[in-house]
Design a protein around this motif. Structure first.
Motif, PDB file in Angstrom:
ATOM      1  N   ARG A 151      -4.778   5.594  -3.626  1.00  0.00           N
ATOM      2  CA  ARG A 151      -6.033   5.487  -3.923  1.00  0.00           C
ATOM      3  C   ARG A 151      -7.035   5.324  -2.709  1.00  0.00           C
ATOM      4  O   ARG A 151      -8.092   5.537  -2.662  1.00  0.00           O
ATOM      5  CB  ARG A 151      -5.914   4.190  -5.045  1.00  0.00           C
ATOM      6  N   ALA A 152      -6.670   4.519  -1.956  1.00  0.00           N
ATOM      7  CA  ALA A 152      -7.275   4.358  -0.619  1.00  0.00           C
ATOM      8  C   ALA A 152      -7.813   5.362   0.182  1.00  0.00           C
ATOM      9  O   ALA A 152      -9.069   5.644   0.360  1.00  0.00           O
ATOM     10  CB  ALA A 152      -6.703   3.438   0.416  1.00  0.00           C
ATOM     11  N   THR A 186       0.504  -3.673  -2.939  1.00  0.00           N
ATOM     12  CA  THR A 186       0.104  -2.344  -3.642  1.00  0.00           C
ATOM     13  C   THR A 186      -1.182  -2.739  -4.621  1.00  0.00           C
ATOM     14  O   THR A 186      -2.238  -1.952  -4.399  1.00  0.00           O
ATOM     15  CB  THR A 186       1.182  -1.615  -4.332  1.00  0.00           C
ATOM     16  N   ARG A 187      -0.868  -3.658  -5.075  1.00  0.00           N
ATOM     17  CA  ARG A 187      -1.981  -4.327  -6.256  1.00  0.00           C
ATOM     18  C   ARG A 187      -3.232  -4.691  -5.485  1.00  0.00           C
ATOM     19  O   ARG A 187      -4.492  -4.861  -5.795  1.00  0.00           O
ATOM     20  CB  ARG A 187      -1.706  -5.434  -7.216  1.00  0.00           C
ATOM     21  N   GLU A 188      -3.008  -5.776  -4.665  1.00  0.00           N
ATOM     22  CA  GLU A 188      -4.324  -6.167  -3.742  1.00  0.00           C
ATOM     23  C   GLU A 188      -4.973  -4.889  -2.963  1.00  0.00           C
ATOM     24  O   GLU A 188      -6.168  -5.126  -2.861  1.00  0.00           O
ATOM     25  CB  GLU A 188      -3.741  -6.871  -2.555  1.00  0.00           C
ATOM     26  N   ALA A 189      -4.267  -3.969  -2.477  1.00  0.00           N
ATOM     27  CA  ALA A 189      -4.975  -2.716  -1.873  1.00  0.00           C
ATOM     28  C   ALA A 189      -5.683  -2.042  -3.097  1.00  0.00           C
ATOM     29  O   ALA A 189      -6.827  -1.681  -2.849  1.00  0.00           O
ATOM     30  CB  ALA A 189      -3.877  -1.541  -1.470  1.00  0.00           C
ATOM     31  N   LYS A 190      -5.199  -2.221  -4.228  1.00  0.00           N
ATOM     32  CA  LYS A 190      -6.183  -1.636  -5.342  1.00  0.00           C
ATOM     33  C   LYS A 190      -7.496  -2.459  -5.500  1.00  0.00           C
ATOM     34  O   LYS A 190      -8.465  -1.640  -5.780  1.00  0.00           O
ATOM     35  CB  LYS A 190      -5.260  -1.477  -6.593  1.00  0.00           C
ATOM     36  N   PHE A 191      -7.548  -3.590  -5.363  1.00  0.00           N
ATOM     37  CA  PHE A 191      -8.585  -4.360  -5.520  1.00  0.00           C
ATOM     38  C   PHE A 191      -9.611  -4.072  -4.333  1.00  0.00           C
ATOM     39  O   PHE A 191     -10.882  -3.848  -4.653  1.00  0.00           O
ATOM     40  CB  PHE A 191      -8.204  -5.978  -5.590  1.00  0.00           C
ATOM     41  N   SER A 246      -1.900  -1.619   2.339  1.00  0.00           N
ATOM     42  CA  SER A 246      -0.607  -1.155   1.770  1.00  0.00           C
ATOM     43  C   SER A 246       0.581  -0.638   2.803  1.00  0.00           C
ATOM     44  O   SER A 246       1.439   0.180   2.239  1.00  0.00           O
ATOM     45  CB  SER A 246      -1.024  -0.238   0.783  1.00  0.00           C
ATOM     46  N   ASN A 247       0.202  -0.823   3.999  1.00  0.00           N
ATOM     47  CA  ASN A 247       1.066  -0.316   4.965  1.00  0.00           C
ATOM     48  C   ASN A 247       1.234   1.263   4.764  1.00  0.00           C
ATOM     49  O   ASN A 247       2.086   1.855   4.991  1.00  0.00           O
ATOM     50  CB  ASN A 247       2.701  -0.723   4.830  1.00  0.00           C
ATOM     51  N   GLU A 248      -0.185   1.744   4.727  1.00  0.00           N
ATOM     52  CA  GLU A 248      -0.424   3.275   4.614  1.00  0.00           C
ATOM     53  C   GLU A 248       0.393   3.931   3.225  1.00  0.00           C
ATOM     54  O   GLU A 248       0.971   4.896   3.700  1.00  0.00           O
ATOM     55  CB  GLU A 248       0.154   4.107   5.945  1.00  0.00           C
ATOM     56  N   THR A 249       0.393   3.119   2.228  1.00  0.00           N
ATOM     57  CA  THR A 249       1.145   3.890   1.174  1.00  0.00           C
ATOM     58  C   THR A 249       0.138   3.983   0.195  1.00  0.00           C
ATOM     59  O   THR A 249       0.510   4.526  -1.023  1.00  0.00           O
ATOM     60  CB  THR A 249       2.397   3.051   0.667  1.00  0.00           C
TER      61      THR A 249
END
Length: 913
Positions: free
Chosen positions: A562-563, A528-533, A556-559
């Motif tokens: 933010r993306a 989740t945090r990496e997806a935010k980056f 994020s496995n489509e969760t």
């Protein structure tokens, strides 16, 4: 175990104070509960009961905490005692997490020590336990703050509170508390898994006592406040005050605010008095005695944060009231006896309620100076009597926020905030005192307070100091903004790329691991945090933004909401509306609490003419944020389109945004569809615009839309008011173009349809109910006359000059038989017309012919109304008008219409003879 004893233990855990009626030593669960109430969390979490609960966690690191804890507590024995033990350990974990991150002082135990026990713990590391807890605390695609201390304690408490309980009434209350804290460690507020409104039923059972009932409503209100549902929060805060019997009133009293003030002026003061009695006698000793006026509150109670002095050359430290009675005390029934300069100390819970009511003032008032003036007395009333460490901290924090925008107080504001942060890890007060009212105030976490300090530095232009704090807190989005302010955006991009590629170690991770391990950073970083980056990188790299957002979504496995929010905004800004709608629908499904996502979704649906979907999106916007005027306006526009087969396309939609962050409203009237709009939809549009104008009072475009819709649904009084507001806001810039003259004529027509005699109008109305000319009808006849007359005399005529405006005013005066005013208005209209302003040398024959017609019309008006004014020489006025016009336009003597002018002048001369 006796049901009464269980109830007393539950109340003690909720209050944070041990009830002496409880029989100690009756069971291990009772002894454990007393340890937790006394805030001896280390002893409670090292107990045999805790070891039994956490035994499976000591043995397995691969399974989710939920499965491990769920298996470990299925024991046999006294079910009530077992449930009470689970609840007590959950509270211990929960309050340990709060102590470490909110109230301080530093914690003497950590989750890793609990899991060591006697089992082989070689597979556990502090880093691994921390990362696993942070990953599991992420919710609905929103990451948890990764530098939160001992996050495993919060996760353990979540799981334990979530177990099935059959005998404990307070479990829902604890779930509310843990949900409120969980919200505060996420990047954005998210939808809650359960509805806590059923907690109000506890006021007739567990929370039947006034202080507990007040806490229930107060804590529910604070959760609503955090979710930005401020209307409901305000209602709950009022319920809390009624539950405790708190009496308060914001009024005025004579006093001085500055050192050199000679004249006493009325100053705002909050009068308040508690009905609750202190259950803890030690609390009474901490309050300041009213007569001790020369004693500084900070020094009178050494175990609360210091109240910094203002040390201003003009302002007094606090308002000096010179009157012993509030202004208008005759109207006050119960509070008129209170001296504003020596008010009695309040119960700490009532202080919490006042601070929460202060929050509601901020959230339901416009952003202007009065808001600060309204809030200050609430805060001052609490600061004057320090009763509790956490409450006093919250009051000082609110005062710091209030003072941050004023030049004379901004220095103290910043220093006070820094002092509050510095006092958190100290042991100047007991843990139990700090936790006693924690759940009843919106106290921010330690990192949020530091972030607020950094933002304060940023607003003052001290960018480097802000950057240092953000880097220490590892809030990389804010770091990037700081580098942007320093005109070094490339450094921000480099930081994000280094984090993603594992070249940059985040500070806390490095410190905790030390040099003994070489575990790669990316293994410990949750998805989740990496997806935010990756989303942040997309914001910084527009050329490849779509790819970065899509990668974040997959990672994020489509969760990751933010993306999808970012990708939807990206597509919208480039006109790819179908793709934007797809992404934004996914985003709002994950996190439906963010208004911006719903707003852009609504605008995208408008562009593809999906009116129903757009209506639903804007409806969600206003349900989340009632003060969103643009969404109310767009919702009205959708109501005017729904139910039609076709709708004309306009150059501009009612509301459009050129980029994802921009909001603007159309400057024209809402386009009418090609077929009749149902009247019900028009009324819904009217109500939506009326609601939106409460929060966008200065938006003339909304007033224009409101005026048109109000006219369409027959609300002519409101249409008249709207026209006046439009002229007040735009008349100085665009002149007479600010007036919709068709609307003005319809308003005058609605008045003049009725008989001019009020008695005759009433008689007509009594004979024919459909006539509607009675004076009380606000939308026509005499009921509308006063508003229309005021529109002309107070708004239009002092500002604007237009032939049509003067003619409309003349018709209104004709209805009143004020013939002298009628002639004056028509003459004013003529002077503004082309005929009255034509100059020598005009060559446009078509315009000249129109002007001839205008001259003939004004002469006919003089013939008609002139004889009705005694002593008025209307023929002389008419000859003067014709003579002046012919003198300026002799170049047109060869035109056939010239004969009409000479004949008109001759007729006036003959009539005079």
């Amino acid at each position: 175990m006796d049901a009464n004893q269980v109830s007393l233990i539950e109340k003690s855990l909720l209050r944070g104070q041990w009830d002496p009626q409880i029989s100690e030593g009756a069971s291990s669960a009772v002894d454990l509960a007393k340890l937790v109430v006394e805030c001896r969390f280390g002893d409670a979490l090292r107990s045999g009961t805790a070891k039994t609960i956490f035994r499976r966690l000591c043995e397995d690191v691969d399974q989710p905490f939920q499965e491990l804890l769920g298996d470990s507590i299925r024991g046999e024995g006294d079910q009530v005692e077992e449930e009470l033990s689970h609840l007590t350990i959950a509270v211990a974990c929960f309050h340990a997490f709060i102590q470490a991150n909110w109230t301080g002082p530093d914690l003497d135990i950590e989750p890793f020590q609990i899991l060591m026990g006697e089992a082989d713990t070689s597979r556990w590391t502090r880093d691994g336990l921390h990362a696993k807890a942070i990953a599991e605390l992420a919710y609905l695609g929103e990451p948890a703050y990764h530098l939160a201390k001992v996050p495993a304690f919060l996760r353990f408490s979540q799981i334990l509170f979530g177990l099935p309980y059959q005998h404990l009434e307070s479990i829902t209350w604890w779930r509310l508390r843990v949900a409120t804290v969980h919200q505060q460690i996420l990047d954005e507020p998210v939808a809650l898994p359960e509805d806590f409104q059923s907690l109000e039923r506890l006021t007739s059972t567990l929370a039947c006592e006034p202080d507990l009932a007040g806490r229930v409503f107060l804590e529910l209100g604070l959760l609503e406040h955090h979710l930005s549902r401020d209307k409901y929060a305000g209602e709950l805060f009022v319920k809390a005050s009624r539950s405790t019997g708190l009496e308060y009133e914001l009024t005025g009293a004579l006093g001085k605010r500055t050192k050199f003030q000679q004249v006493e002026l009325s100053q705002l003061v909050l009068l308040a008095e508690s009905q609750l009695q202190d259950s803890d006698p030690s609390q009474k000793e901490k309050s300041i005695h009213p007569e001790a006026k020369n004693v500084s509150p900070a020094r009178a109670s050494q175990n609360v944060p210091e109240t910094l002095a203002l040390n201003a050359d003009t302002l007094l430290e606090q308002t000096e009231f010179t009157s012993s009675k509030p202004a208008g005390s005759d109207s006050l029934q119960r509070l008129s006896h209170i001296d504003p300069s020596a008010q009695p100390a309040l119960h700490p819970l009532d202080q919490c309620i006042l601070l929460s009511l202060c929050l509601n003032v901020r959230n339901t008032s416009p952003l202007h100076g009065l808001t600060t003036e309204q809030m200050a007395p609430y805060v001052a009333r609490v600061i004057s009597h320090p009763r509790n460490w956490s409450i006093h901290t919250m009051a000082l924090l609110l005062r710091s926020r209030l003072e941050s925008s004023r030049t004379r107080t901004v220095e103290r504001s910043t220093l006070q905030l820094q002092a509050l942060i510095d006092r958190m890890p100290t042991s100047d007060s007991s843990t139990s005192e700090r936790l006693l009212y924690f759940h009843s105030i919106p106290l921010p976490s330690r990192w949020e307070m530091e972030k607020e300090l950094a933002e304060r530095f940023l607003s003052l232009g001290v960018v480097k100091s802000a950057l240092e704090i953000f880097e220490r807190l590892e809030m990389w989005e804010e770091v990037v903004k700081c580098y942007g302010a320093l005109e070094q955006p490339e450094k921000g991009i480099a930081i994000v790329r280094d984090l993603l590629e594992g070249r940059k170690e985040e500070a806390e991770a490095v410190i905790s691991r030390g040099k003994s391990t070489s575990t790669p950073r990316k293994i410990l970083q949750d998805a989740t945090r990496e997806a935010k980056f990756w989303c942040l990188l997309g914001d910084l790299d527009p050329a490849n933004a779509a790819e970065h957002y899509k990668h974040a979504w997959q990672l994020s496995n489509e969760t990751s909401g933010r993306a999808m929010r970012s990708l939807g905004g990206f597509y919208f800004a480039r006109g790819k509306y179908p793709e934007a709608i797809t992404c934004l629908k996914r985003a709002v499904k994950i996190n439906p609490l963010l208004t911006r996502s719903w707003f852009i979704l609504g605008c995208a649906c408008m562009r593809v003419e999906d009116w129903e979907a757009a209506k639903d999106a804007f409806s969600r916007c206003v349900s989340i944020d009632e003060e969103d005027g643009e969404s109310w306006n767009n919702l009205a526009s959708m109501y005017l389109r729904i139910g039609t087969n076709t709708a004309p396309k306009s150059d501009e939609e009612s509301s459009s945004i050129s980029q994802a962050d921009d909001r603007s409203t159309d400057s024209g009237r809402p386009d009418a569809p090609s077929v009749v709009v149902p009247f019900e939809n028009k009324m819904l549009a009217f109500r939506a615009l009326k609601q939106g104008l409460r929060y966008s009072y200065d938006n003339w475009r909304m007033w224009y839309n409101y005026m048109i819709v109000a006219m369409d649904v027959g609300e002519l009084q409101e249409s008249c008011r709207a026209l006046g507001r439009i002229v007040e806001q735009t008349g100085d810039k665009v002149g007479s173009l600010a007036v919709d003259e068709d609307v003005l004529d319809r308003l005058v027509d609605a008045v003049t349809r009725a008989p001019a005699d009020p008695e005759e109008a009433a008689a007509v109305a009594s004979q024919d109910a459909s006539a509607g000319f009675a004076a009380q009808n606000p939308n026509e006849g005499h009921g509308l006359f006063r508003n229309v007359l005021g529109l002309f005399e107070r708004t239009l005529l002092p500002r604007l000059s237009s032939p049509r405006i003067f003619r409309a005013y003349a018709r209104l005066q004709t209805w009143q038989s004020k013939w002298e005013e009628v002639i004056k208005a028509y003459l004013d209209a003529y002077r503004c017309s082309f005929a009255g302003t034509i100059e020598k040398g005009e060559t446009d024959t078509a315009k000249w012919r129109e002007a001839v017609t205008e001259v003939e019309e004004i002469v006919d008006i003089l013939r008609n109304f002139g004889p009705r004014v005694e002593g008025y020489k209307w023929r002389l006025q008419g000859r003067s008008i014709v003579r002046t016009f012919t003198g300026r336009t002799r170049d047109f003597e060869d035109e056939p219409e010239w004969v009409r002018l000479t004949q008109l002048q001759e007729d006036l001369r003959k009539e005079d003879d």
